[in-house]
Design an enzyme around this catalytic site. Structure first.
Site, short mmCIF file in Angstrom:
data_model
loop_
_atom_site.label_atom_id
_atom_site.label_comp_id
_atom_site.label_asym_id
_atom_site.label_seq_id
_atom_site.Cartn_x
_atom_site.Cartn_y
_atom_site.Cartn_z
N GLN A 1 22.48 -27.34 0.57
CA GLN A 1 22.05 -28.55 -0.14
C GLN A 1 23.13 -29.62 -0.08
OE1 GLN A 1 21.36 -27.03 -4.10
NE2 GLN A 1 23.37 -26.12 -4.19
N HIS B 1 20.23 -27.09 -22.35
CA HIS B 1 20.80 -25.74 -22.27
C HIS B 1 20.74 -24.99 -23.60
CE1 HIS B 1 22.47 -27.50 -18.51
NE2 HIS B 1 22.14 -26.30 -18.07
N ASP C 1 26.06 -24.29 -12.32
CA ASP C 1 26.97 -25.20 -13.03
C ASP C 1 27.68 -24.55 -14.21
OD1 ASP C 1 24.91 -25.08 -14.98
OD2 ASP C 1 23.96 -26.87 -14.15
N ASP D 1 23.77 -17.17 -7.97
CA ASP D 1 23.46 -18.51 -7.46
C ASP D 1 23.69 -18.51 -5.95
OD1 ASP D 1 23.16 -21.57 -8.62
OD2 ASP D 1 24.25 -21.49 -6.72
N ASP E 1 20.96 -14.88 -2.35
CA ASP E 1 19.57 -15.27 -2.58
C ASP E 1 19.00 -14.34 -3.65
OD1 ASP E 1 16.55 -14.77 -2.04
OD2 ASP E 1 16.96 -16.66 -1.03
N ALA E 2 18.53 -14.93 -4.75
CA ALA E 2 18.08 -14.13 -5.89
C ALA E 2 16.93 -13.20 -5.51
CB ALA E 2 17.66 -15.05 -7.04
N ASP F 1 17.00 -20.16 -14.19
CA ASP F 1 17.28 -21.60 -14.25
C ASP F 1 17.35 -22.19 -12.84
OD1 ASP F 1 17.85 -24.06 -15.35
OD2 ASP F 1 19.99 -23.66 -15.58
#
Length: 504
Positions: free
Chosen positions: A238, A268, A292, A312, A346-347, A364
């Site tokens: 990205q 959050h 983040d 992530d 990769d989840a 999230d």
């Protein structure tokens, strides 16, 4: 025929194939950054590029004389158009009413020129090789070049050079090979002085663009953001942009706003505390997405939590939020906590191999604007999530806006219910985004409102949560399909509902 010519021209085949595919990948990547939906953008651009190559191959039959001259000239044009294309697209994106016409026009021109080159090369070489040897040699070099491009583009070029520098670099290669051929065979080419001047001028222009690529990137991105850009980087996955205005920080991924430091606490706190506060003594927590560290910051407010696993995809994201001083202040250095284990994977792939159970799972991910993210909102994925949730545990999923995108929101709810979850939908107002939705889910019914939340929250209260669970008439449940891997209904709903809305 000059002995050096076949070697140089076969080298040209390799360069043409490598550069051509790089230009195609740059256009697809840039389109997915700017327009979203990477599957659609890449599919459209690849199709148009191949079609344009076919047009170029058909046009080549009309070149009957001075073929070497035309080949060199086309090679220079390919380098100039391909090399400058990413800069042009970045610069016109914010101001051009018909950006797609410019995008597809540049892809079409590049494809047509590349499609011209290979037939012309084969005709130049036809007197040197037998037909079967000619075809095998030309296409061997062509396919090797394409393979090299597909490997180095994601692994080396995007992470270390970025899109604009990469396009200039390969433009330089195209024009450079044209100049080498021109200099080696100038006695055999008509108008050689014109070709040399054209190649040198284009080469100097591309070299200048390469040197000033970072300045071009900064300027073009500044046109799309109201605030000052203080960090920007293209990772393998990205484009990350961080902006600052006064004390306010904003994070953008592929041009889409992810948070504003002015009000991210509202998002959050609402994401984490309604679920985690309802699980006394929760020890093991899983966060998927959330690179983040802001959700992790909220989770660390619970002393009972002993282990937090953060999954992530992008190490560029998590490393940034583990090292930038302003971001460390914002997330309270949460990713550096000894309780936190950061996993860059990769989840969907990672979760298949898990046998460990978690008391609370925070999902999230970015909004389901494309199929690669949409799979993480599918019934197949939620079935895997359910298998690693402990007895009495809860999950929470960020679920876009129930006001702007009610079909999308309730599709997530229905998909969770389809795998046996009992859902608790709620929503919350976040000024940067408007009304935003979340869905808690449990393997068993009986969610009870938490008796209290941690005392250091800035926004969430027990009374406020009661209001969040109420959906007014314009956000009531709507009937949707279940989001499955083979239909990606959620992505369709999301595109339909958010298509005409700018929420940056």
């Amino acid at each position: 025929m000059h002995k050096k010519l076949p070697v140089l021209l076969l080298t040209s085949v390799f360069v043409v194939a490598t550069c051509g595919l790089i230009y195609e990948l740059i256009a697809g990547t840039l389109a997915s950054y700017l327009l979203g939906d990477s599957v659609t953008q890449f599919s459209t651009i690849i199709g148009l590029y191949l079609f344009s190559m076919g047009i170029g191959s058909w046009i080549s039959k009309y070149f009957e004389k001075d073929i070497l001259f035309w080949f060199i000239q086309i090679e220079i044009l390919v380098g100039l158009v391909g090399g400058t294309s990413s800069s042009i697209l970045y610069l016109v994106f914010e101001s051009a009413a018909s950006f797609r016409i410019i995008l597809y026009g540049l892809v079409g021109i590049t494809g047509t020129l590349v499609g011209l080159e290979i037939p012309l090369l084969m005709r130049i070489l036809k007197d040197r090789y037998e037909f079967k040897d000619l075809v095998s040699r030309v296409f061997t070099f062509d396919y090797i070049g394409a393979l090299l491009a597909s490997i180095i583009f994601p692994l080396l070029l995007i992470p270390y050079l970025g899109l604009i520098k990469t396009s200039y670099l390969f433009g330089i290669l195209n024009v450079g090979i044209a100049l080498v051929v021109c200099l080696n065979f100038q006695k055999e080419i008509k108008s050689v002085a014109y070709l040399k001047v054209a190649a040198i001028v284009c080469l100097m222009a591309l070299l200048t663009g390469f040197v000033f690529a970072n300045a071009i990137t900064s300027y073009s991105e500044s046109l799309g953001y109201n605030d000052t850009i203080i960090y920007s980087k293209s990772t393998n996955y990205q484009r990350i942009v961080l902006t600052k205005k006064g004390k306010m920080l904003r994070l953008y991924l592929n041009g889409n706003l992810q948070f504003s430091s002015d009000d991210e606490y509202r998002y959050h706190e609402a994401l984490v505390h309604p679920g985690l506060s309802a699980i006394p003594g929760a020890k093991k927590v899983l966060v998927m997405g959330g690179g983040d560290g802001l959700a992790v910051r909220e989770i660390l407010k619970y002393p009972s939590v002993a282990q937090i696993s953060l999954v992530d995809l992008d190490p560029g994201m998590t490393n940034l939020f583990k090292s930038n001083p302003m971001l460390l202040e914002l997330n309270k250095s949460s990713l550096l906590s000894p309780k936190v284990k950061v996993i860059n994977a990769d989840a969907f792939t990672w979760i298949r191999e898990q046998k460990e159970k978690y008391d609370f799972i925070v999902i999230d991910f970015p909004d389901p604007s494309n199929y690669s993210v949409g799979k993480l909102y599918s019934n197949s994925f939620y079935r895997l999530v359910r298998s690693i949730l402990s007895d009495g545990g809860l999950i929470v999923v960020q679920s876009t806006s129930p006001y702007v995108a009610p079909k999308s929101f309730w599709c997530v709810n229905k998909t969770l219910e389809s795998v046996g979850f009992f859902t608790i939908p709620y929503h919350n107002y976040v000024p940067s985004f408007g009304d935003w939705g979340y869905i808690m889910a449990a393997a068993k019914p009986g969610y009870k409102l938490p008796a209290a939340f941690p005392g250091n929250l800035r926004f969430l209260t027990r009374e406020g949560l009661v209001q969040m669970r109420h959906f007014p008439k314009d956000m009531q449940t709507v009937e949707t399909e279940i989001n499955k891997l083979n239909n990606q209904a959620l992505v369709k709903y999301f595109e339909e509902e958010w298509g005409a809305v700018s929420y940056q």
